[in-house]
Every structure is written in structure tokens, then in C-alpha cells.
Design an enzyme around this catalytic site. Structure first.
Site, PDB file in Angstrom:
ATOM      1  N   CYS A  12       1.038  -1.194   0.293  1.00  7.37           N
ATOM      2  CA  CYS A  12       0.023  -0.088   0.041  1.00  7.37           C
ATOM      3  C   CYS A  12       0.975   1.172   0.065  1.00  7.37           C
ATOM      4  CB  CYS A  12      -0.692  -0.185   1.349  1.00  7.37           C
ATOM      5  SG  CYS A  12       0.228   0.106   2.656  1.00  7.37           S
ATOM      6  N   HIS A 123      -1.768  -4.602  19.493  1.00  4.57           N
ATOM      7  CA  HIS A 123      -0.830  -4.115  18.326  1.00  4.57           C
ATOM      8  C   HIS A 123      -0.158  -2.684  18.329  1.00  4.57           C
ATOM      9  CE1 HIS A 123      -0.392  -2.965  13.991  1.00  4.57           C
ATOM     10  NE2 HIS A 123      -0.545  -4.264  13.816  1.00  4.57           N
ATOM     11  N   GLU A 125       0.251  -0.174  16.361  1.00  7.26           N
ATOM     12  CA  GLU A 125      -0.494   1.029  15.868  1.00  7.26           C
ATOM     13  C   GLU A 125      -1.630   1.488  17.040  1.00  7.26           C
ATOM     14  OE1 GLU A 125      -2.801   0.385  12.363  1.00  7.26           O
ATOM     15  OE2 GLU A 125      -4.181   1.879  13.176  1.00  7.26           O
ATOM     16  N   ASN A 224      -3.714  -6.924   8.889  1.00  6.75           N
ATOM     17  CA  ASN A 224      -4.603  -6.641   7.590  1.00  6.75           C
ATOM     18  C   ASN A 224      -4.752  -8.114   6.688  1.00  6.75           C
ATOM     19  OD1 ASN A 224      -3.162  -6.120   4.842  1.00  6.75           O
ATOM     20  ND2 ASN A 224      -1.767  -5.137   6.629  1.00  6.75           N
TER      21      ASN A 224
HETATM   22 FE1  F3S Z   1      -0.983   0.973   4.408  1.00  4.44          FE
HETATM   23 FE2  F3S Z   1      -1.383   3.155   5.682  1.00  4.44          FE
HETATM   24 FE3  F3S Z   1      -3.391   2.017   5.314  1.00  4.44          FE
HETATM   25  S1  F3S Z   1       0.329   1.769   6.330  1.00  4.44           S
HETATM   26  S2  F3S Z   1      -2.748  -0.012   5.020  1.00  4.44           S
HETATM   27  S3  F3S Z   1      -2.086   2.788   3.716  1.00  4.44           S
HETATM   28  S4  F3S Z   1      -2.943   2.918   7.066  1.00  4.44           S
END
Ligand code: F3S
Length: 286
Positions: A12, A123, A125, A224
Site C-alpha cells: 500500500c 498491536h 499501531e 490486515n
Molecule cells: Fe497502508 Fe497506511 Fe493504510 S500503512 S494499510 S496506507 S493505514
């Protein structure tokens, strides 16, 4: 056998940015560069960075050099301060979307809301986001935990770990309203789910509904990637693989249509290797 890859695979935006920043910082450096926690949750990426002289440290006490890289998951202001107080410079690769969630948490806490972060409490984050709320809140995925708080907060500021599934977040909100609300309760929701994750999840669900086997490519420790696998497993047989070598021939028996998606911290090269391996295994080597 038809092999169909989702439109959005590979890194991403936030992961690409974090790796770029770390690699640029490491280039031309004589001393070792350290990252506080893995830059992204992907073993192959960590190994690749290690070959470029970037090493992962688990804790602030383990930092040996004068500069440390903060991962895309971000950290709390208190930890950042603890690093700076040791005269260690920070290269901050926090994803801008994670930073948006951090700022939202700070805003809510300052406005007097009890901050609830829908996400995995352990986590990095999530820990970081709660830190931006000056720990005036909790992280949970169980609305019952909020309902059992004593005293129960009247004003709740709710946000989500960026990588959670929108549908499950909505379900959490419903349960929160049913179980944790008292008279005059107030709920302020800030949508902090990453748009890249939304697109990947929507594509994965669509694809999983059409195929008889899904392969989700990504790290087993990546939040994710695991969410993608859980969503797909509701619809069809699904396997999470970190590399092409993990694909088992027994999975392919009797399968006509295979779908491939990847986590946000998975290199496109790894996805291509999975496609190639599947083609070879199905006797269609290209
Ligand atoms: Fe990637 Fe940032 Fe979304 S690391 S998954 S673009 S929150």
C-alpha cells in the site's frame, strides 16, 4: 484452471513510503540503522532491509545508534519523547493515515471523551493511538468490555485501528449502543479505517464469492492480511501463505477457479511468485 488476481495487490501507499524513507536513510550510512519494531509486518521485507544494514530492535533500551526509524504503525508521544531524551534522532515513517487516527484520538481526549479504539490492544499501531489519547481510554474488539467499565463513561469517542473491517466495526458500534449506553450517553465516531484496506477487503470478498479457492498472500503477523483471510474464509476455502513455496498441491485438487489477494505489506514480487507457482502446479507453466 483459472487464476484470478485482485486489482489491488502489493504494498500500500503507507508501506511503500515507509520502506523508501528507511532505505534512503540507510543509504550511504556507515553505522547500522535501527528500526523500533519491524517497519512493516512482513518477514521478507525485514530480511531485505537487514541486508541493507537496517536492523530491528524491540525496545528503546535496545537502541545502540544515534538514529532510530519509527515504523509505519507509529508510536505514542511519550515513547517519542523517551527516545529524544536519550539524544537519539527519530526518522518517522508513520503512515499519514495512522497519523490521522492519532490526531483524532488526541482531539477526542482533549474534548473530554473517553476514547475507545476498536482494534487489537497489543498491536503497536493501537498502542500508539491510545498514547495520543494520553491513555484516557481503552482498546478492545469486545463491546461488552466497554459496557462493564465502572464507572461507565457517558461520553465515548470511538475510532478504529486503520486495518479493521468496516462491517465488523459497524457491528461493534451497534453492540456498543445496545450494551454500553445509559441515559444521556454521547457517542462521537471518527472513521479512521484506511481506504486502501477498504478497497482490498471489498475486492477480496467479491473475488472469494466467485472462486473455489482463495490464496491470501502476506505475513502471518500482519493484522490486515489476517483480516483478509478471515473475510475470504467465510465464503470459500482460504489459505494464508507467506511465500509461493507454502502452496500445497492437495489444495488445488478439483479446483477450477483460484483467487489471489495480498495484504498491504506484501511485496508485488511475492504475489507474482505465487501466481507463477500456481501456473506451474496446474501444468500451465508460462
Ligand atoms: Fe497502508 Fe497506511 Fe493504510 S500503512 S494499510 S496506507 S493505514
Amino acid at each position: 484452471m483459472k487464476i484470478q488476481k485482485a486489482k489491488h495487490t502489493g504494498f500500500c501507499f503507507g508501506v511503500t513510503r515507509a520502506i523508501d524513507l528507511a532505505e534512503k536513510a540507510a543509504a550511504g550510512r556507515r553505522e547500522l540503522l535501527e528500526t523500533l519494531g519491524a517497519i512493516v509486518h512482513n518477514r521478507q521485507v525485514t530480511e531485505q532491509l537487514a541486508r541493507r544494514g537496517i536492523r530491528v530492535v524491540k525496545d528503546i533500551d535496545d537502541i545502540k545508534g544515534k538514529t532510530v526509524v519509527v515504523s509505519s504503525h507509529g508510536i505514542s508521544p511519550r515513547r517519542a519523547e523517551a527516545i529524544r531524551s536519550r539524544c537519539i534522532d527519530i526518522i518517522d515513517t508513520t503512515c499519514p493515515f495512522v497519523h490521522r487516527a492519532q490526531l483524532a484520538a488526541r482531539r477526542l481526549a482533549k474534548a473530554g471523551f473517553y476514547v475507545v479504539v476498536y482494534g487489537e490492544a497489543e498491536h503497536p499501531e493501537v498502542k500508539g493511538i491510545l498514547g495520543w489519547a494520553q491513555d484516557k481510554g481503552i482498546a478492545t474488539m469486545d463491546a461488552g468490555v466497554v459496557a462493564s467499565l465502572d464507572p461507565r463513561p457517558r461520553r465515548i469517542g470511538l475510532l478504529s485501528q486503520t486495518t479493521q473491517a468496516p462491517e465488523q466495526f459497524a457491528d461493534f458500534v451497534r453492540k456498543l449502543i445496545d450494551g454500553a449506553f445509559t441515559q444521556n450517553s454521547e457517542l462521537h465516531i471518527i472513521d479512521t479505517i484506511c481506504h486502501d484496506i477498504r478497497e482490498r477487503q471489498a475486492e477480496a470478498v467479491k473475488l472469494a464469492g466467485k472462486v473455489d479457492l482463495m490464496l491470501v498472500v502476506g505475513g502471518r503477523n500482519s493484522a490486515n492480511t489476517n483480516h483478509l483471510a478471515q473475510l475470504c474464509a467465510r465464503l470459500t476455502e482460504t489459505h494464508l501463505v507467506e511465500t509461493a513455496a507454502e502452496i500445497e498441491s492437495s489444495w488445488l485438487e478439483g479446483k477450477q477457479h483460484i483467487g489471489i489477494v495480498s495484504g498491504a505489506s506484501t511485496d508485488e514480487a511475492t504475489v507474482s511468485e505465487v501466481v507463477t507457482r500456481l501456473e506451474e502446479m496446474s501444468g500451465r507453466a508460462s
